[in-house]
Scaffold this active site. Structure first.
Site, PDB file in Angstrom:
ATOM      1  CB  CYS A  85       5.977 -26.648 -13.489  1.00  0.00           C
ATOM      2  SG  CYS A  85       5.591 -26.269 -15.212  1.00  0.00           S
ATOM      3  CG  ASP A  89       1.888  -5.499  -2.122  1.00  0.00           C
ATOM      4  OD1 ASP A  89       1.193  -5.035  -3.052  1.00  0.00           O
ATOM      5  OD2 ASP A  89       2.673  -4.796  -1.455  1.00  0.00           O
ATOM      6  CG  HIS A 111      11.430  -5.668  -7.558  1.00  0.00           C
ATOM      7  ND1 HIS A 111      11.663  -4.815  -6.516  1.00  0.00           N
ATOM      8  CD2 HIS A 111      12.346  -5.352  -8.496  1.00  0.00           C
ATOM      9  CE1 HIS A 111      12.687  -4.011  -6.812  1.00  0.00           C
ATOM     10  NE2 HIS A 111      13.112  -4.314  -8.016  1.00  0.00           N
ATOM     11  CB  CYS A 117       7.508 -29.768 -17.137  1.00  0.00           C
ATOM     12  SG  CYS A 117       8.375 -28.865 -15.836  1.00  0.00           S
ATOM     13  CG  ASN A 173       5.278  -2.167  -3.303  1.00  0.00           C
ATOM     14  OD1 ASN A 173       6.423  -2.115  -2.865  1.00  0.00           O
ATOM     15  ND2 ASN A 173       4.436  -1.162  -3.204  1.00  0.00           N
ATOM     16  CG  ASN A 230       9.811   8.057   1.311  1.00  0.00           C
ATOM     17  OD1 ASN A 230       9.560   7.502   2.384  1.00  0.00           O
ATOM     18  ND2 ASN A 230      10.472   7.458   0.350  1.00  0.00           N
TER      19      ASN A 230
HETATM   20 ZN    ZN Z   1       7.734 -26.651 -16.116  1.00  0.00          ZN
END
Ligand code: ZN
Length: 272
Positions: free
Chosen positions: A167, A108, A125, A170, A106, A236
């Protein structure tokens, strides 16, 4: 053997415990899996499926549509709260300390909000609450920028917000810290090797709310299922490959129902 007999010994032995979670546990907090209609997204005259939106290829072609989709998802996750299943797993870490590890699919961030530590949680993930440089000038993660308002479905990214989604190092485009469908697991961002390495020697695998559609969790399940000494538990609402592993194992336990119900019950076996 019954559940208590198999699980109670973990209370004070020195064995390893791994919890593996998927979308099912977050669904109990009201976060849709996004594989259904909630995850569909219209760009121009076409409707895209989540498997098309959550790709590096789509981000390259259409970064602000992908960002708009993630800002909506981020809003949904931010407004959800950890449930009794998340809290039970956080308590397990408190009890078992360095014998415990959480592997979650997950993104979240609800496990961390419930109290699990970043150190003992492999978010294989990614985590929607972080961004990173799309140009990969650094492997660093950045906290989700402040100043982005809650989004409804199909609401576009504003020019002001576009400036925030860059970012900080940069100035190039930032991306969500999420493993996309057309990308591979790695150690730097997704702790894939650490997760696999830990699971190799786990004595208990507790699987909650995952359908087994992704590669790394399936490898972990298969590996633990081959160890006759390990205990494997599947919680489950429906049948899934992990349930098959548990059902076919001498020390397997199948619990048919929500994590929010069964995890606190299992936890009570271990509370002092
Ligand atoms: Zn960057």
């Amino acid at each position: 053997m019954d559940t208590a007999k198999l699980l109670e010994p973990f209370k004070d032995n020195n064995k390893r415990i791994t919890v593996l979670t998927g979308a099912g546990i977050s669904a109990e907090s009201g976060i849709p899996t996004f594989r259904g209609p909630e995850g569909y997204w219209t760009v121009g005259s076409r409707e895209y499926r989540p498997e098309e939106m959550a790709t590096h290829s789509m981000f390259t072609q259409n970064p602000w549509e992908v960002w708009a989709w993630y800002l909506y998802r981020h809003t949904v996750c931010k407004n959800a709260k950890p449930n009794s299943g998340h809290h039970a797993i956080a308590r397990m870490e408190e009890l078992f300390k360095d014998r415990f590890c959480l592997i979650t699919q997950n993104v979240d961030g609800l496990h961390l909000r419930a109290g699990n530590s970043l150190e003992r949680t492999f978010q294989i993930h990614g985590n929607i609450n972080y961004t990173r440089c799309a140009g990969e000038c650094t492997p660093r993660l950045f906290e989700f920028p402040e100043g982005i308002v809650d989004k409804k479905k199909d609401q576009p990214v504003t020019e002001e917000e576009k400036k925030l989604l860059t970012c900080p190092r940069c100035g190039s485009l930032a991306r969500p810290h999420i493993l996309w469908f057309d990308e591979c697991y790695n150690e730097t961002w997704y702790k894939a090797e650490s997760a696999m390495g830990w699971a190799t020697s786990t004595d208990l695998l507790l699987v909650v709310g995952t359908a087994g559609a992704t590669n790394l969790p399936m490898q972990i399940g298969m590996m633990v299922a081959r160890n006759p000494e390990a205990v494997i538990v599947d919680i489950n609402l429906s049948d899934n490959p992990f349930r098959q592993f548990a059902a076919g194992h001498d020390r397997g336990i199948v619990l048919d129902g929500p994590g929010g119900k069964f995890l606190p019950e299992l936890l009570s076996l271990w509370e002092p």
